[in-house]
Design an enzyme around this catalytic site. Structure first.
Site, mmCIF file in Angstrom:
data_model
loop_
_atom_site.group_PDB
_atom_site.id
_atom_site.type_symbol
_atom_site.label_atom_id
_atom_site.label_comp_id
_atom_site.label_asym_id
_atom_site.label_seq_id
_atom_site.Cartn_x
_atom_site.Cartn_y
_atom_site.Cartn_z
ATOM 1 N N CYS A 182 0.823 -1.216 0.000
ATOM 2 C CA CYS A 182 0.000 0.000 0.000
ATOM 3 C C CYS A 182 0.858 1.267 0.000
ATOM 4 C CB CYS A 182 -1.000 -0.014 1.152
ATOM 5 S SG CYS A 182 -2.393 1.118 0.844
ATOM 6 N N HIS A 216 -4.485 -4.246 0.102
ATOM 7 C CA HIS A 216 -4.253 -4.827 1.427
ATOM 8 C C HIS A 216 -4.734 -6.279 1.475
ATOM 9 C CE1 HIS A 216 -2.763 -1.457 3.801
ATOM 10 N NE2 HIS A 216 -3.641 -0.669 3.197
ATOM 11 N N GLU A 240 -3.403 -8.548 2.980
ATOM 12 C CA GLU A 240 -3.120 -9.084 4.313
ATOM 13 C C GLU A 240 -4.222 -8.752 5.327
ATOM 14 O OE1 GLU A 240 -2.054 -4.862 4.892
ATOM 15 O OE2 GLU A 240 -1.960 -6.281 3.221
#
Length: 302
Positions: free
Chosen positions: A142, A235, A237
């Site tokens: 990001c 994102h 994750e």
């Protein structure tokens, strides 16, 4: 993957409760193999949340991995307890003479600043320079991806008319690349950002390859041709409830944010959101560790 952590890292208990195999230091010492050495430069304010997210994402290969958490010295986080940082984090000066198989540079909620205005920009650029010779492959996430694209390739940051927040459809552009091996033709991924990296600047650079993009929110996965630098502009994750927490936090601050796109069932914030990107996240991190770290790194880091 058996992730090796310090015995008392709080994230270890959380992951073990999810039935994720986390190896403590004692057991790791009795295995006669060389583990991968992975450094994580954690720039997020809520560092413990990010620790759990990234360790979970790294947990799906049979490789043993040693994790070293790094924090900036030129800016001290005020959202994570000092005793946690002192116990589990090192500074760049502590590791600058070492080599690592891989490195992750996280995002940071500082998009409103020009890169050069960031308190730790000089320190971050020193680390990114160092990574070119001391790290086999670096994965940027990001804001960290935007910063890396800007610093390494002069890719401009673009302000968006409104914040991108939600779960968006993406398509794979180069299925033969090992980083997206096993991906579906189209897949979902979360985004939460006010800015983007210039797609024109990315495409005019002959060293950059776009591997996944979205008609709605632009590029997601970009990498250098040699795989030493990988940029994930979203994102993958994120946890199931990360966007929910961000949205309700901003609502509580009176910011009147737009509801995250394609996230809540029937746009009902009281219904637990579906987790629709975990398999893609596992695939991405597993591919990175296998093809761009393990298969590329020398046996002896010295």
């Amino acid at each position: 993957m058996p992730i090796r952590t310090q015995n008392d890292l709080p994230a270890k208990a959380i992951l073990e409760n999810e039935n994720i195999f986390v190896m403590d230091e004692n057991r790791a010492m009795h295995q006669d193999i060389r583990p991968l050495e992975i450094a994580i430069l954690n720039l997020m304010p809520l560092k413990e949340d990010t620790e759990v997210q990234l360790l979970r994402a790294l947990s799906n290969t049979p490789l043993q991995v040693n994790i070293t958490f790094l924090q900036t010295e030129s800016y001290v986080s005020t959202h994570t307890a000092a005793n946690h940082l002192n116990q589990f984090y090192l500074y760049f000066r502590d590791v600058k003479d070492k080599r690592f198989d891989g490195m992750i540079i996280t995002g940071a909620p500082i998009e409103h600043l020009d890169f050069e205005e960031v308190d730790y920009w000089k320190e971050l650029t020193d680390i990114m320079d160092w990574s070119k010779t001391n790290v086999t492959s670096t994965l940027h996430i990001c804001w960290g991806a935007q910063a890396g694209l800007y610093y390494h390739y002069d890719v401009a940051k673009i302000w968006l008319e409104e914040k991108i927040s939600g779960v968006y459809m993406h398509k794979v552009l180069n299925r033969k690349n090992p980083l997206v091996r096993g991906f579906d033709d189209v897949f979902l991924a979360p985004h939460s950002r006010h800015t983007a990296s210039s797609p024109e600047d990315i495409r005019k650079n002959d060293d950059l390859i776009v591997l996944a993009t979205s008609d709605e929110v632009g590029d997601l996965i970009v990498m250098s041709k040699d795989g030493s630098k990988i940029f994930v502009l979203g994102h993958l994750e994120y946890d199931r409830l990360t966007l929910d927490n961000e949205y309700k936090r901003d609502m509580g601050k009176g910011l009147n944010p737009k509801m995250p796109y394609n996230y809540y069932q029937n746009d009902n914030v009281e219904i637990r959101p579906y987790l629709t990107w975990r398999a893609t996240s596992n695939c991405l991190y597993s591919n990175w560790l296998n093809y761009f770290v393990y298969q590329s790194t020398p046996y002896s880091l010295d």
